[in-house]
Design an enzyme around this catalytic site. Structure first.
Site, PDB file in Angstrom:
ATOM      1  N   ASP A 189       0.865  -1.181   0.000  1.00 23.65           N
ATOM      2  CA  ASP A 189       0.000   0.000   0.000  1.00 23.65           C
ATOM      3  C   ASP A 189       0.900   1.228   0.000  1.00 23.65           C
ATOM      4  O   ASP A 189       2.113   1.125   0.219  1.00 23.65           O
ATOM      5  CB  ASP A 189      -0.872  -0.017   1.271  1.00 23.65           C
ATOM      6  CG  ASP A 189      -1.730   1.233   1.385  1.00 23.65           C
ATOM      7  OD1 ASP A 189      -2.470   1.524   0.424  1.00 23.65           O
ATOM      8  OD2 ASP A 189      -1.654   1.935   2.407  1.00 23.65           O
ATOM      9  N   SER A 190       0.295   2.395  -0.194  1.00 23.13           N
ATOM     10  CA  SER A 190       1.064   3.641  -0.143  1.00 23.13           C
ATOM     11  C   SER A 190       1.555   3.931   1.274  1.00 23.13           C
ATOM     12  O   SER A 190       2.425   4.767   1.460  1.00 23.13           O
ATOM     13  CB  SER A 190       0.188   4.797  -0.620  1.00 23.13           C
ATOM     14  OG  SER A 190      -0.994   4.840   0.159  1.00 23.13           O
ATOM     15  N   TYR A 217      -0.542   8.484  -2.343  1.00 20.74           N
ATOM     16  CA  TYR A 217      -0.624   8.210  -3.781  1.00 20.74           C
ATOM     17  C   TYR A 217      -1.831   8.952  -4.390  1.00 20.74           C
ATOM     18  O   TYR A 217      -1.862   9.198  -5.599  1.00 20.74           O
ATOM     19  CB  TYR A 217      -0.840   6.716  -4.034  1.00 20.74           C
ATOM     20  CG  TYR A 217       0.384   5.827  -3.898  1.00 20.74           C
ATOM     21  CD1 TYR A 217       1.617   6.314  -3.448  1.00 20.74           C
ATOM     22  CD2 TYR A 217       0.294   4.464  -4.219  1.00 20.74           C
ATOM     23  CE1 TYR A 217       2.712   5.467  -3.325  1.00 20.74           C
ATOM     24  CE2 TYR A 217       1.389   3.623  -4.111  1.00 20.74           C
ATOM     25  CZ  TYR A 217       2.586   4.118  -3.660  1.00 20.74           C
ATOM     26  OH  TYR A 217       3.661   3.274  -3.545  1.00 20.74           O
ATOM     27  N   GLY A 218      -2.817   9.242  -3.540  1.00 23.26           N
ATOM     28  CA  GLY A 218      -4.109   9.746  -4.027  1.00 23.26           C
ATOM     29  C   GLY A 218      -4.057  11.068  -4.752  1.00 23.26           C
ATOM     30  O   GLY A 218      -5.001  11.437  -5.440  1.00 23.26           O
ATOM     31  N   CYS A 254      -3.787  -1.043  -2.010  1.00 20.99           N
ATOM     32  CA  CYS A 254      -4.082   0.377  -2.196  1.00 20.99           C
ATOM     33  C   CYS A 254      -5.060   0.563  -3.366  1.00 20.99           C
ATOM     34  O   CYS A 254      -4.810   0.084  -4.477  1.00 20.99           O
ATOM     35  CB  CYS A 254      -2.769   1.093  -2.493  1.00 20.99           C
ATOM     36  SG  CYS A 254      -2.953   2.837  -2.823  1.00 20.99           S
ATOM     37  N   ASN A 255      -6.156   1.257  -3.106  1.00 23.78           N
ATOM     38  CA  ASN A 255      -7.140   1.501  -4.180  1.00 23.78           C
ATOM     39  C   ASN A 255      -6.547   2.337  -5.300  1.00 23.78           C
ATOM     40  O   ASN A 255      -6.802   2.080  -6.477  1.00 23.78           O
ATOM     41  CB  ASN A 255      -8.356   2.241  -3.611  1.00 23.78           C
ATOM     42  CG  ASN A 255      -9.227   1.350  -2.777  1.00 23.78           C
ATOM     43  OD1 ASN A 255     -10.260   0.887  -3.217  1.00 23.78           O
ATOM     44  ND2 ASN A 255      -8.810   1.082  -1.554  1.00 23.78           N
ATOM     45  N   THR A 256      -5.749   3.356  -4.931  1.00 26.30           N
ATOM     46  CA  THR A 256      -5.184   4.231  -5.960  1.00 26.30           C
ATOM     47  C   THR A 256      -4.218   3.445  -6.844  1.00 26.30           C
ATOM     48  O   THR A 256      -4.251   3.554  -8.077  1.00 26.30           O
ATOM     49  CB  THR A 256      -4.473   5.433  -5.304  1.00 26.30           C
ATOM     50  OG1 THR A 256      -5.382   6.066  -4.399  1.00 26.30           O
ATOM     51  CG2 THR A 256      -4.014   6.431  -6.340  1.00 26.30           C
ATOM     52  N   CYS A 273     -11.270   3.313  -0.672  1.00 27.54           N
ATOM     53  CA  CYS A 273      -9.968   3.776  -0.186  1.00 27.54           C
ATOM     54  C   CYS A 273      -9.682   3.002   1.095  1.00 27.54           C
ATOM     55  O   CYS A 273     -10.594   2.763   1.905  1.00 27.54           O
ATOM     56  CB  CYS A 273     -10.028   5.281   0.087  1.00 27.54           C
ATOM     57  SG  CYS A 273      -8.559   5.910   0.919  1.00 27.54           S
ATOM     58  N   THR A 274      -8.419   2.641   1.255  1.00 24.98           N
ATOM     59  CA  THR A 274      -8.020   1.807   2.396  1.00 24.98           C
ATOM     60  C   THR A 274      -8.448   2.366   3.750  1.00 24.98           C
ATOM     61  O   THR A 274      -8.716   1.605   4.673  1.00 24.98           O
ATOM     62  CB  THR A 274      -6.487   1.698   2.418  1.00 24.98           C
ATOM     63  OG1 THR A 274      -5.934   3.013   2.236  1.00 24.98           O
ATOM     64  CG2 THR A 274      -5.985   0.758   1.360  1.00 24.98           C
ATOM     65  N   HIS A 275      -8.493   3.692   3.868  1.00 30.52           N
ATOM     66  CA  HIS A 275      -8.731   4.297   5.182  1.00 30.52           C
ATOM     67  C   HIS A 275     -10.201   4.359   5.580  1.00 30.52           C
ATOM     68  O   HIS A 275     -10.520   4.520   6.746  1.00 30.52           O
ATOM     69  CB  HIS A 275      -8.184   5.725   5.198  1.00 30.52           C
ATOM     70  CG  HIS A 275      -6.696   5.821   5.192  1.00 30.52           C
ATOM     71  ND1 HIS A 275      -5.914   5.253   4.207  1.00 30.52           N
ATOM     72  CD2 HIS A 275      -5.836   6.432   6.047  1.00 30.52           C
ATOM     73  CE1 HIS A 275      -4.645   5.520   4.456  1.00 30.52           C
ATOM     74  NE2 HIS A 275      -4.570   6.222   5.562  1.00 30.52           N
TER      75      HIS A 275
END
Ligand code: DGL
Length: 267
Positions: free
Chosen positions: A12-13, A44-45, A75-77, A186-188
């Site tokens: 992930d970022s 990364y977003g 990571c989604n991005t 998004c991961t968060h």
């Protein structure tokens, strides 16, 4: 070494992918897992496709060099911007978070009106909308960027009134769309689930891509006979910068301390 004993790589970022790691660890207690957080380049977003693809390739090569049999882009991005390049370039199976999240959302919707909330780069790529249309062209999806959510989550303001205000503002178009299924792209965002559910109301389904991705990865590994049948899985953590912040956030995200993180620059 038996292929089933080789580790799974996940990156992930930064720390957000720990939501995917946690879900995966619950499902696969025997698997060894290497986690890489690119804390030198987070977020990364707000970065370009070229930059994110370059980082994702470098991390993937590092993890493959450590012997991983399977790669999870948590990571989604990075999934939105770099997945096709990773699949074309790398010699291992690669799973991202977008398809599993979309699959669950497409099954859940009744009205056919979906929404995705994500980083600016993920929204600009329209990777979610493409995947939703590919699954069912009749579905109507809107995508909304929520750039303030990542710092709010890292600050630990998961149910702070400020987060509620920001969520109400961001989710206005999502509510107007008549959304019945909202993908947390998004991961968060899973940490904001109660706050988001309050804004959207109890009838709207929230889809957590982390959970769906863990389900997909474990079923693919099981089907290919790549899961160890004994032992207790180890998790090894790598980050590209800032070990203290990584450890502090990891404790917040995982709900328990991790002992060690190894710092590796990969570019
Ligand atoms: N991990 C990123 C994602 O899921 C969020 C944080 C970032 O912008 O790097 O899109």
């Amino acid at each position: 070494m038996k292929r089933s004993r080789l580790p799974i790589g996940i990156f992930d970022s930064g720390v957000g992918g720990l939501t995917v790691l946690k879900a995966l660890r619950n499902r696969l207690p025997r698997a060894d897992i290497l986690y890489f957080g690119d804390t030198a380049h987070v977020p990364y977003g707000s970065k370009s496709k070229e930059a994110v693809t370059r980082y994702a390739l470098a991390i993937s090569r590092f993890l493959i060099g450590r012997g991983v049999k399977f790669l999870v882009v948590a990571c989604n991005t990075a999934s939105a911007l770099a997945l096709p390049t990773l699949r074309r370039t790398l010699g291992v199976a690669v799973v991202g978070v977008i398809r599993p999240g979309v699959r669950a959302a497409v099954q859940a919707t009744r009205s056919g009106r979906l929404a995705v909330i994500a980083t600016e780069a993920t929204v600009a790529s329209h990777a979610y909308r493409r995947e939703i249309r590919r699954s069912n062209p009749r579905l109507r999806a809107i995508e909304t960027a929520c750039p303030l959510f990542v710092p709010l989550v890292e600050e630990g303001w998961w149910s702070h009134p400020v987060t509620g205000m920001v969520a109400r503002r961001y989710l206005r178009p999502v509510c107007r769309h008549g959304t019945d299924t909202l993908i947390l792209g998004c991961t968060h965002y899973p940490f904001l689930r109660p706050a988001l559910q309050r804004v959207m109301g109890p009838k709207v389904r929230l889809i957590d891509s982390a959970e769906e991705t863990a389900r997909e990865v474990s079923s693919r590994l099981r089907l290919s006979g790549l899961l160890p049948d004994a032992g207790r899985g180890r998790t090894e953590f790598f980050a590209s910068d800032g070990p203290e912040r990584f450890l502090a956030l990891a404790r917040k995200f995982l709900g328990k301390p991790i002992e060690e993180v190894t710092i590796r620059r990969v570019d």
